[in-house]
Design a protein around this motif. Structure first.
Motif, PDB file in Angstrom:
ATOM      1  N   LEU A  63       0.814  -1.213   0.000  1.00 16.50           N
ATOM      2  CA  LEU A  63       0.000   0.000   0.000  1.00 16.50           C
ATOM      3  C   LEU A  63       0.847   1.262   0.000  1.00 16.50           C
ATOM      4  O   LEU A  63       0.550   2.212  -0.724  1.00 16.50           O
ATOM      5  CB  LEU A  63      -0.957  -0.005   1.198  1.00 16.50           C
ATOM      6  N   SER A  64       1.895   1.288   0.799  1.00 14.12           N
ATOM      7  CA  SER A  64       2.730   2.496   0.838  1.00 14.12           C
ATOM      8  C   SER A  64       3.577   2.635  -0.426  1.00 14.12           C
ATOM      9  O   SER A  64       3.827   3.752  -0.882  1.00 14.12           O
ATOM     10  CB  SER A  64       3.603   2.525   2.087  1.00 14.12           C
ATOM     11  N   ASN A  65       3.998   1.523  -0.999  1.00  9.52           N
ATOM     12  CA  ASN A  65       4.795   1.608  -2.221  1.00  9.52           C
ATOM     13  C   ASN A  65       3.962   2.019  -3.426  1.00  9.52           C
ATOM     14  O   ASN A  65       4.523   2.479  -4.429  1.00  9.52           O
ATOM     15  CB  ASN A  65       5.535   0.302  -2.488  1.00  9.52           C
ATOM     16  N   ILE A  66       2.665   1.888  -3.352  1.00  6.77           N
ATOM     17  CA  ILE A  66       1.813   2.412  -4.420  1.00  6.77           C
ATOM     18  C   ILE A  66       1.982   3.929  -4.497  1.00  6.77           C
ATOM     19  O   ILE A  66       2.038   4.503  -5.579  1.00  6.77           O
ATOM     20  CB  ILE A  66       0.336   2.026  -4.192  1.00  6.77           C
ATOM     21  N   MET A  67       2.099   4.570  -3.328  1.00  5.20           N
ATOM     22  CA  MET A  67       2.271   6.024  -3.294  1.00  5.20           C
ATOM     23  C   MET A  67       3.733   6.445  -3.439  1.00  5.20           C
ATOM     24  O   MET A  67       4.025   7.473  -4.032  1.00  5.20           O
ATOM     25  CB  MET A  67       1.727   6.587  -1.979  1.00  5.20           C
ATOM     26  N   LEU A  68       4.648   5.670  -2.870  1.00 12.06           N
ATOM     27  CA  LEU A  68       6.050   6.097  -2.803  1.00 12.06           C
ATOM     28  C   LEU A  68       6.938   5.495  -3.889  1.00 12.06           C
ATOM     29  O   LEU A  68       8.065   5.931  -4.060  1.00 12.06           O
ATOM     30  CB  LEU A  68       6.627   5.750  -1.427  1.00 12.06           C
ATOM     31  N   MET A  70       6.921   1.698  -6.511  1.00 12.55           N
ATOM     32  CA  MET A  70       6.971   0.236  -6.535  1.00 12.55           C
ATOM     33  C   MET A  70       8.152  -0.175  -7.406  1.00 12.55           C
ATOM     34  O   MET A  70       8.420   0.463  -8.419  1.00 12.55           O
ATOM     35  CB  MET A  70       5.666  -0.293  -7.126  1.00 12.55           C
ATOM     36  N   GLY A  71       8.839  -1.206  -7.010  1.00  8.37           N
ATOM     37  CA  GLY A  71       9.956  -1.719  -7.790  1.00  8.37           C
ATOM     38  C   GLY A  71      10.357  -3.085  -7.284  1.00  8.37           C
ATOM     39  O   GLY A  71       9.699  -3.663  -6.412  1.00  8.37           O
ATOM     40  N   ILE A  72      11.462  -3.602  -7.786  1.00  6.38           N
ATOM     41  CA  ILE A  72      11.936  -4.923  -7.394  1.00  6.38           C
ATOM     42  C   ILE A  72      12.239  -4.966  -5.902  1.00  6.38           C
ATOM     43  O   ILE A  72      12.141  -6.012  -5.263  1.00  6.38           O
ATOM     44  CB  ILE A  72      13.156  -5.349  -8.246  1.00  6.38           C
ATOM     45  N   TRP A  76      11.781  -7.450  -1.444  1.00  9.66           N
ATOM     46  CA  TRP A  76      12.742  -7.585  -0.353  1.00  9.66           C
ATOM     47  C   TRP A  76      12.314  -6.784   0.864  1.00  9.66           C
ATOM     48  O   TRP A  76      12.635  -7.166   1.992  1.00  9.66           O
ATOM     49  CB  TRP A  76      14.137  -7.222  -0.836  1.00  9.66           C
ATOM     50  N   GLN A  77      11.569  -5.710   0.655  1.00 11.11           N
ATOM     51  CA  GLN A  77      10.999  -4.992   1.793  1.00 11.11           C
ATOM     52  C   GLN A  77       9.993  -5.881   2.516  1.00 11.11           C
ATOM     53  O   GLN A  77       9.987  -5.959   3.745  1.00 11.11           O
ATOM     54  CB  GLN A  77      10.317  -3.700   1.327  1.00 11.11           C
ATOM     55  N   VAL A  78       9.139  -6.543   1.737  1.00 10.07           N
ATOM     56  CA  VAL A  78       8.168  -7.471   2.332  1.00 10.07           C
ATOM     57  C   VAL A  78       8.900  -8.559   3.108  1.00 10.07           C
ATOM     58  O   VAL A  78       8.545  -8.874   4.246  1.00 10.07           O
ATOM     59  CB  VAL A  78       7.254  -8.103   1.257  1.00 10.07           C
ATOM     60  N   ALA A  79       9.927  -9.142   2.490  1.00  7.79           N
ATOM     61  CA  ALA A  79      10.662 -10.221   3.147  1.00  7.79           C
ATOM     62  C   ALA A  79      11.308  -9.744   4.446  1.00  7.79           C
ATOM     63  O   ALA A  79      11.191 -10.409   5.484  1.00  7.79           O
ATOM     64  CB  ALA A  79      11.727 -10.781   2.201  1.00  7.79           C
TER      65      ALA A  79
END
Length: 172
Positions: A63-68, A70-72, A76-79
């Motif tokens: 959700l935050s990467n949709i605004m800030l 998104m990338g590969i 790794w952030q999720v992990a």
């Protein structure tokens, strides 16, 4: 502390925490690597359990990467955040009376761990691990310090919220 079973109230609580973390990450975007996401995941994992923290990590990251952006790195952030949430959930399950300062220290170490995970997985784009890691180390230290501060500030407030949740919704 946390149970594996999810009820509607717990799912709602996770959604609320995800909203707070996303807004916090967006609001603090002007400070490099200082944001409340890791602290919220740690506190939620501690009180709600490992599964809730992993779900929260996935929600907040996407959700935050949709605004800030998104990338590969999103994978790794999720992990990294999922491992941190899993560890905090296990701490809450097996050491529920941990002192706040130790939890804040765990938050600081989590900031370093998060940076290491991203550096290990992203250095191939930079060409040199040590160059990439050392260039990012100050930002990892900002993340670590921010985590310790956010945990120290948020834990007393959130612990009352979670205590109320357990008193009201978890049968004895």
């Amino acid at each position: 502390m946390g149970l594996i079973r999810m009820n509607t109230y717990k799912i709602t609580l996770i959604a609320l925490l995800a909203s707070l973390a996303v807004v916090g990450r967006y609001v603090f975007a002007f400070l490099p690597n200082v944001q409340p996401v890791t602290a919220i995941i740690i506190i939620a994992g501690f009180w709600l359990g490992p599964l809730a923290a992993v779900v929260l990590a996935v929600l907040v990251t996407f959700l935050s990467n949709i605004m800030l952006g998104m990338g590969i790195w999103t994978i790794w952030q999720v992990a990294a955040w999922a491992v941190i949430g899993l560890a905090s959930g296990l701490i809450g399950k097996y050491w529920s009376n941990i002192p706040l300062l130790l939890l804040a220290a765990f938050g600081a170490l989590s900031g370093i761990f998060y940076g290491l995970v991203l550096s290990v997985t992203m250095y191939s784009f930079a060409g040199s691990f040590w160059g990439y890691y050392l260039a990012g180390l100050p930002f990892d230290l900002y993340h670590a310090a921010g985590n310790a501060v956010f945990i120290t500030m948020l834990y007393p407030v959130f612990s009352r919220l979670f205590q109320r949740y357990y008193n009201q919704w978890i049968p004895a």
